[in-house]
Scaffold this motif. Sequence first.
Motif, mmCIF file in Angstrom:
data_model
loop_
_atom_site.group_PDB
_atom_site.id
_atom_site.type_symbol
_atom_site.label_atom_id
_atom_site.label_comp_id
_atom_site.label_asym_id
_atom_site.label_seq_id
_atom_site.Cartn_x
_atom_site.Cartn_y
_atom_site.Cartn_z
ATOM 1 N N GLN A 200 -37.884 -49.627 -120.971
ATOM 2 C CA GLN A 200 -39.304 -49.443 -121.268
ATOM 3 C C GLN A 200 -40.096 -48.954 -120.066
ATOM 4 O OE1 GLN A 200 -41.008 -52.762 -123.285
ATOM 5 N NE2 GLN A 200 -43.105 -52.091 -123.007
ATOM 6 N N HIS A 201 -39.890 -49.541 -118.899
ATOM 7 C CA HIS A 201 -40.688 -49.181 -117.728
ATOM 8 C C HIS A 201 -39.827 -48.348 -116.787
ATOM 9 C CE1 HIS A 201 -43.772 -51.862 -119.183
ATOM 10 N NE2 HIS A 201 -42.893 -52.846 -119.240
ATOM 11 N N SER A 202 -40.078 -47.043 -116.766
ATOM 12 C CA SER A 202 -39.178 -46.129 -116.064
ATOM 13 C C SER A 202 -39.070 -46.403 -114.570
ATOM 14 C CB SER A 202 -39.631 -44.678 -116.288
ATOM 15 O OG SER A 202 -40.956 -44.480 -115.829
ATOM 16 N N LEU A 203 -40.156 -46.844 -113.918
ATOM 17 C CA LEU A 203 -40.082 -47.091 -112.487
ATOM 18 C C LEU A 203 -39.073 -48.189 -112.183
ATOM 19 C CD1 LEU A 203 -41.078 -46.310 -109.723
ATOM 20 C CD2 LEU A 203 -42.934 -47.969 -109.955
ATOM 21 N N ASN A 204 -38.964 -49.178 -113.082
ATOM 22 C CA ASN A 204 -38.006 -50.258 -112.890
ATOM 23 C C ASN A 204 -36.567 -49.778 -113.041
ATOM 24 O OD1 ASN A 204 -40.156 -51.971 -112.562
ATOM 25 N ND2 ASN A 204 -40.122 -52.736 -114.650
ATOM 26 N N GLY A 205 -36.394 -48.616 -113.655
ATOM 27 C CA GLY A 205 -35.057 -48.084 -113.850
ATOM 28 C C GLY A 205 -34.569 -47.227 -112.703
ATOM 29 N N LEU A 206 -35.431 -46.984 -111.720
ATOM 30 C CA LEU A 206 -35.070 -46.168 -110.568
ATOM 31 C C LEU A 206 -35.391 -46.938 -109.288
ATOM 32 C CD1 LEU A 206 -36.562 -42.756 -111.772
ATOM 33 C CD2 LEU A 206 -34.130 -43.301 -111.580
ATOM 34 N N ASN A 207 -34.521 -46.813 -108.306
ATOM 35 C CA ASN A 207 -34.737 -47.461 -107.017
ATOM 36 C C ASN A 207 -35.783 -46.672 -106.229
ATOM 37 O OD1 ASN A 207 -34.558 -48.386 -104.324
ATOM 38 N ND2 ASN A 207 -32.417 -48.978 -104.611
ATOM 39 N N PRO A 208 -36.918 -47.275 -105.892
ATOM 40 C CA PRO A 208 -38.001 -46.517 -105.252
ATOM 41 C C PRO A 208 -37.693 -46.019 -103.849
ATOM 42 C CG PRO A 208 -38.529 -48.857 -105.291
ATOM 43 C CD PRO A 208 -37.295 -48.684 -106.127
ATOM 44 N N ILE A 209 -36.659 -46.578 -103.192
ATOM 45 C CA ILE A 209 -36.388 -46.175 -101.807
ATOM 46 C C ILE A 209 -35.112 -45.342 -101.684
ATOM 47 C CG2 ILE A 209 -37.669 -48.106 -100.817
ATOM 48 C CD1 ILE A 209 -34.995 -49.528 -100.345
ATOM 49 N N ARG A 210 -34.623 -44.831 -102.819
ATOM 50 C CA ARG A 210 -33.491 -43.897 -102.808
ATOM 51 C C ARG A 210 -33.906 -42.622 -103.515
ATOM 52 N NH1 ARG A 210 -28.571 -45.751 -105.484
ATOM 53 N NH2 ARG A 210 -27.431 -44.441 -104.029
ATOM 54 N N THR A 211 -33.453 -41.487 -102.996
ATOM 55 C CA THR A 211 -33.851 -40.213 -103.595
ATOM 56 C C THR A 211 -33.295 -40.090 -105.012
ATOM 57 O OG1 THR A 211 -31.915 -39.009 -102.771
ATOM 58 C CG2 THR A 211 -33.891 -39.053 -101.356
ATOM 59 N N VAL A 212 -33.944 -39.230 -105.780
ATOM 60 C CA VAL A 212 -33.477 -38.958 -107.143
ATOM 61 C C VAL A 212 -32.043 -38.440 -107.110
ATOM 62 C CG1 VAL A 212 -33.792 -37.430 -109.134
ATOM 63 C CG2 VAL A 212 -35.773 -38.584 -108.109
ATOM 64 N N ARG A 213 -31.735 -37.576 -106.134
ATOM 65 C CA ARG A 213 -30.387 -37.017 -106.064
ATOM 66 C C ARG A 213 -29.334 -38.117 -105.915
ATOM 67 N NH1 ARG A 213 -26.154 -35.689 -103.021
ATOM 68 N NH2 ARG A 213 -25.072 -33.739 -103.558
ATOM 69 N N LYS A 214 -29.551 -39.049 -104.988
ATOM 70 C CA LYS A 214 -28.564 -40.110 -104.763
ATOM 71 C C LYS A 214 -28.337 -40.929 -106.028
ATOM 72 C CE LYS A 214 -29.122 -40.722 -99.772
ATOM 73 N NZ LYS A 214 -29.555 -41.638 -98.677
ATOM 74 N N GLN A 215 -29.427 -41.193 -106.750
ATOM 75 C CA GLN A 215 -29.300 -42.022 -107.945
ATOM 76 C C GLN A 215 -28.647 -41.260 -109.088
ATOM 77 O OE1 GLN A 215 -32.673 -44.923 -108.526
ATOM 78 N NE2 GLN A 215 -33.609 -43.653 -106.933
ATOM 79 N N MET A 216 -28.937 -39.952 -109.178
ATOM 80 C CA MET A 216 -28.291 -39.147 -110.213
ATOM 81 C C MET A 216 -26.800 -38.987 -109.930
ATOM 82 S SD MET A 216 -30.974 -36.195 -111.404
ATOM 83 C CE MET A 216 -29.907 -35.762 -112.797
ATOM 84 N N VAL A 217 -26.438 -38.805 -108.652
ATOM 85 C CA VAL A 217 -25.023 -38.677 -108.283
ATOM 86 C C VAL A 217 -24.270 -39.938 -108.679
ATOM 87 C CG1 VAL A 217 -23.419 -38.597 -106.324
ATOM 88 C CG2 VAL A 217 -25.339 -36.992 -106.433
ATOM 89 N N GLU A 218 -24.879 -41.092 -108.430
ATOM 90 C CA GLU A 218 -24.241 -42.364 -108.768
ATOM 91 C C GLU A 218 -23.977 -42.465 -110.266
ATOM 92 O OE1 GLU A 218 -26.236 -46.476 -108.493
ATOM 93 O OE2 GLU A 218 -25.258 -46.201 -106.559
ATOM 94 N N THR A 219 -24.939 -42.020 -111.082
ATOM 95 C CA THR A 219 -24.776 -42.067 -112.530
ATOM 96 C C THR A 219 -23.757 -41.034 -113.016
ATOM 97 O OG1 THR A 219 -27.049 -42.834 -112.831
ATOM 98 C CG2 THR A 219 -25.980 -41.845 -114.739
ATOM 99 N N VAL A 220 -23.891 -39.809 -112.517
ATOM 100 C CA VAL A 220 -23.013 -38.713 -112.955
ATOM 101 C C VAL A 220 -21.558 -39.022 -112.624
ATOM 102 C CG1 VAL A 220 -22.388 -36.309 -112.465
ATOM 103 C CG2 VAL A 220 -24.768 -36.911 -112.927
#
Length: 240
Positions: free
Chosen positions: A101-121
């Motif tokens: 529901q709350h998108s900010l809670n689904g992303l780590n605020p102190i890691r770049t989008v790239r790092k988090q997408m790489v982890e998921t991919v």
Amino acid sequence: MTTFANSLLRIEQLEISCQHDGKWRPIVQDVSFQVFPGEIVALTGPSGCGKSLTAHAIVGLLEAGSRVTNGQVFYQDRDILTYNIHDWQQLRREEIALLIQHSLNGLNPIRTVRKQMVETVSQRKQSTSKKELDMYLCSLLQQVGFTDPESVLASYPFQLSGGMRQRVLLAMMVSLQPKILIADEPTTALDVINRERVLSLLKKLQHDFGLAVLLISHDQQSVKRLADRVIQMDRGAIIR
């Protein structure tokens, strides 16, 4: 009229209880519905009626103090309520994606989008060169409407608007190649423009990937223009 094959997801007489004063008290009762391949089903109703609890029960993510006390949940005719922790993790990684529901809670605020997408991919895609990986990440972001994906990849979540964070999460969900996407109040706290953009994007993903979507929303007017079927809940039960 749209024709669907056998159901992907079938919920039968689901009951969810919460612990109160040492006793388990039902707060969701006798919930039954189906989701078929390639359709969008909207589960609507007022806040607190049990929509999100139902969604979390389907993917084995009920919080401590809540549990399923009756009923069955079938995914491709397998009763997934019998799953252990490993089975649930595999199901969420490979078959059913949950957009929280709350998108900010689904992303780590102190890691770049790239790092988090790489982890998921990396959960689904085999290792590849950095150049190929970045091209793939950019293509995912373009599929969810970003025209400058390189800039988004270099950003931190707090630098993005709520609508942008929601689209990043959708791109991450798409990378998992799920059969079903459960979107739990994906437009909450978004302005009108971003709300329509996210809903239109869900329709596009349904069309482009044959994705089945269970859309959880209290905004019945918005979702009924988008959904193939609308199921209404109130006070912990389906009313139509």
